[in-house]
Design a protein around this motif. Structure first.
Motif, short mmCIF file in Angstrom:
data_model
loop_
_atom_site.label_atom_id
_atom_site.label_comp_id
_atom_site.label_asym_id
_atom_site.label_seq_id
_atom_site.Cartn_x
_atom_site.Cartn_y
_atom_site.Cartn_z
N GLU A 190 36.53 40.29 26.59
CA GLU A 190 36.65 39.62 27.88
C GLU A 190 35.30 39.07 28.30
O GLU A 190 34.25 39.68 28.06
CB GLU A 190 37.21 40.57 28.94
CG GLU A 190 36.43 41.85 29.11
CD GLU A 190 37.10 42.82 30.08
OE1 GLU A 190 38.21 42.51 30.55
OE2 GLU A 190 36.50 43.87 30.39
N TYR A 225 44.64 36.10 28.70
CA TYR A 225 44.93 36.24 30.12
C TYR A 225 43.75 35.71 30.92
O TYR A 225 42.58 35.89 30.55
CB TYR A 225 45.19 37.70 30.47
CG TYR A 225 46.42 38.28 29.81
CD1 TYR A 225 47.67 38.12 30.36
CD2 TYR A 225 46.30 39.00 28.62
CE1 TYR A 225 48.81 38.65 29.75
CE2 TYR A 225 47.43 39.53 27.99
CZ TYR A 225 48.67 39.36 28.58
OH TYR A 225 49.78 39.89 27.97
N TYR A 246 42.03 35.51 34.88
CA TYR A 246 41.97 36.14 36.20
C TYR A 246 40.98 35.35 37.06
O TYR A 246 40.08 34.67 36.57
CB TYR A 246 41.51 37.59 36.09
CG TYR A 246 42.31 38.42 35.10
CD1 TYR A 246 43.37 39.20 35.51
CD2 TYR A 246 41.98 38.41 33.73
CE1 TYR A 246 44.11 39.96 34.60
CE2 TYR A 246 42.71 39.17 32.83
CZ TYR A 246 43.76 39.94 33.26
OH TYR A 246 44.49 40.68 32.35
N ASN A 247 41.16 35.50 38.38
CA ASN A 247 40.23 34.84 39.29
C ASN A 247 38.87 35.49 39.28
O ASN A 247 37.85 34.82 39.50
CB ASN A 247 40.81 34.84 40.71
CG ASN A 247 41.98 33.88 40.86
OD1 ASN A 247 42.02 32.82 40.22
ND2 ASN A 247 42.94 34.26 41.68
N ASN A 256 36.60 39.34 37.73
CA ASN A 256 36.63 40.47 36.81
C ASN A 256 37.11 41.75 37.48
O ASN A 256 37.21 42.79 36.82
CB ASN A 256 35.26 40.68 36.17
CG ASN A 256 34.17 40.89 37.22
OD1 ASN A 256 34.44 40.83 38.43
ND2 ASN A 256 32.95 41.12 36.76
N ASP A 267 40.03 41.72 39.32
CA ASP A 267 41.48 41.58 39.47
C ASP A 267 42.19 42.22 38.29
O ASP A 267 41.69 42.20 37.15
CB ASP A 267 41.87 40.11 39.56
CG ASP A 267 41.34 39.45 40.84
OD1 ASP A 267 40.97 40.19 41.76
OD2 ASP A 267 41.28 38.21 40.89
N GLN A 302 45.69 41.54 38.14
CA GLN A 302 46.86 40.69 37.98
C GLN A 302 46.41 39.31 37.52
O GLN A 302 45.62 38.66 38.22
CB GLN A 302 47.64 40.58 39.29
CG GLN A 302 48.89 39.71 39.20
CD GLN A 302 49.92 40.26 38.23
OE1 GLN A 302 50.12 41.48 38.19
NE2 GLN A 302 50.53 39.40 37.45
N HIS A 303 46.89 38.88 36.37
CA HIS A 303 46.45 37.59 35.84
C HIS A 303 47.16 36.46 36.60
O HIS A 303 48.26 36.64 37.14
CB HIS A 303 46.75 37.49 34.35
CG HIS A 303 48.21 37.57 34.02
ND1 HIS A 303 48.89 38.75 33.81
CD2 HIS A 303 49.14 36.58 33.86
CE1 HIS A 303 50.14 38.52 33.55
NE2 HIS A 303 50.34 37.20 33.56
N LYS A 355 48.19 32.52 31.61
CA LYS A 355 48.07 33.10 30.27
C LYS A 355 48.44 32.05 29.24
O LYS A 355 49.15 31.09 29.54
CB LYS A 355 48.94 34.33 30.11
CG LYS A 355 50.43 34.06 30.20
CD LYS A 355 51.23 35.34 30.01
CE LYS A 355 52.73 35.07 30.09
NZ LYS A 355 53.51 36.30 29.85
#
Length: 402
Positions: free
Chosen positions: A23, A49, A51-52, A54, A56, A58-59, A62
């Motif tokens: 990531e 995935y 995300y807003n 690092n 979060d 909940q993605h 994707k």
């Protein structure tokens, strides 16, 4: 004045951060995006995935790598306002552009993507030993995940069972994956569609070659997972094929809980569908309750062992009964003798045959012949004269002398 104590606030539930093979920050530009957008990205399995931030869990977006084709490097833009490094991810249905801050970051992203797609650590990239070790760990995890993961429409059934499932539950889908008859890790795809009111069933072979699945069609197509195989069939048929998903959460038989009046216990009752009354007698209303029927009832006759064969009947020309004690000894291969019950049955079956023929009438009894009297009148006069004479005759007296 003391203020009322407010209840303590419960802590907000914290989500569990997903575990990724790798990531980092990554800027993404899709086919419908006008410009790049920066995300915190993570690679897990065959999915990227986004995300807003690092923090979060909940993605928000994707990308499925099941339709992977290739990775390409783009030439630098040579613009002052865009000093980033660009590369593209080419899938079989779209192309996505990425931008990173350095060449090292680009090589790392490309290395991890190629590792999970090809299940091998690439050797043509400029990477450090630590990065190569991390990619080898990601490869091992991905191999273990693929060995356990199967799509929901994959069922361990035969070809005939697959056809019957698609025919019996058309509302659950018309595409089903099953193990291939040839083995070697291959699978088969069974589809069922309706054409002018007639079912059309097709079977397709999918070969498992290394880390990829090759769909054996006119133009063979390679996929990295069985999910990608399903996506290929759905996409290339204008979504007319729907993956089969047998919903087993709903019952097919109506049932309810009823209290037993005798012992007070609750029992589950599943009444059967009402049927037309038959010619037999109606059971009494106050009789004992019948247990709930099973899904596949089996008659009592089916549970009984097969009865031994009876000896052949006697010749039809014979019209006599065989006494029980005079039954001839039967010869069997296993030297077994019929039980007495079978012998009695044999005699009873012989009786209707003997009664079927009319018994012979007894010979008529002829009356004894009477002696006919000839000249009955003369005989009567003789009998009367004989009776008039004495039985014992008297001695005649001598004549008197004259």
């Amino acid at each position: 004045m003391a203020s009322a104590l407010s209840p303590p606030r419960a802590p907000k539930p914290k989500g569990i951060l997903p575990l990724h093979y790798y990531e980092n920050f990554l800027e993404k530009k899709g086919t419908r995006d006008r410009d790049y957008r920066k995300f915190w990205a993570g690679l897990q399995g065959l999915t990227l995935y986004f995300y807003n931030s690092n923090r979060d869990f909940q993605h928000v977006d994707k990308v499925d790598l099941g339709g992977f084709v290739k990775l390409t490097d783009e030439a630098p833009q040579r613009k002052l306002h865009d000093p980033g490094i660009h590369f593209s991810l080419v899938l079989w249905n779209q192309e996505i552009k990425f931008k990173v801050d350095s060449l090292e970051s680009r090589e790392i992203w490309k290395g991890f993507i190629l590792t999970v797609v090809e299940l091998r650590v690439p050797s043509n990239l400029t990477l450090l030993p630590g990065h190569l070790y991390m990619m080898a760990e990601a490869r091992d995890k991905e191999e273990a995940r693929r060995a356990l993961e199967k799509p929901s429409c994959f069922l361990k059934v035969s070809r005939l069972e697959a056809q019957l499932l698609l025919e019996r539950y058309p509302e659950c889908g018309n595409l089903l994956l099953r193990p291939s008859g040839g083995g070697a890790g291959g699978v088969s795809v069974t589809t069922r569609q309706m054409l002018n009111g007639s079912p059309v069933i097709r079977h397709y072979r999918v070969k498992h070659e290394g880390p990829t699945y090759v769909i054996d069609v006119e133009e063979p197509f390679s996929c990295l997972s069985l999910d990608a195989v399903v996506s290929y069939f759905v996409t290339h048929t204008n979504k007319e094929l729907v993956p089969f998903l047998l919903d087993e959460d709903y019952e097919k038989v109506l049932g309810y809980v009823e209290a037993d009046k005798e012992n007070g216990e609750s029992v589950w009752v599943a009444p059967s569908a009402p049927t037309a009354p038959g010619p037999g007698p109606t059971p009494p209303a106050g009789g004992p309750k019948q247990p709930p029927p099973t899904s596949t009832p089996v008659s009592t006759q089916d549970k009984l062992p097969p009865l031994p064969r009876l000896p052949p009947p006697p010749d039809q020309d014979e019209n006599y009964e065989i006494p029980i004690g005079d039954v001839p000894a039967a010869n069997y291969v296993n030297d077994e003798v019929l039980p007495p019950s079978w012998q009695v049955t044999l005699k009873l079956k012989k009786l209707p045959k003997a009664q079927a023929k009319a018994p012979k009438p007894p010979p008529p009894v002829m009356p004894k012949p009477e002696h006919k009297v000839v000249n009955s009148g003369l005989l009567a006069r003789k009998l009367a004269a004989s009776t008039a004479q004495p039985i014992f005759p008297t001695t005649a007296s001598p004549p008197r002398a004259g």
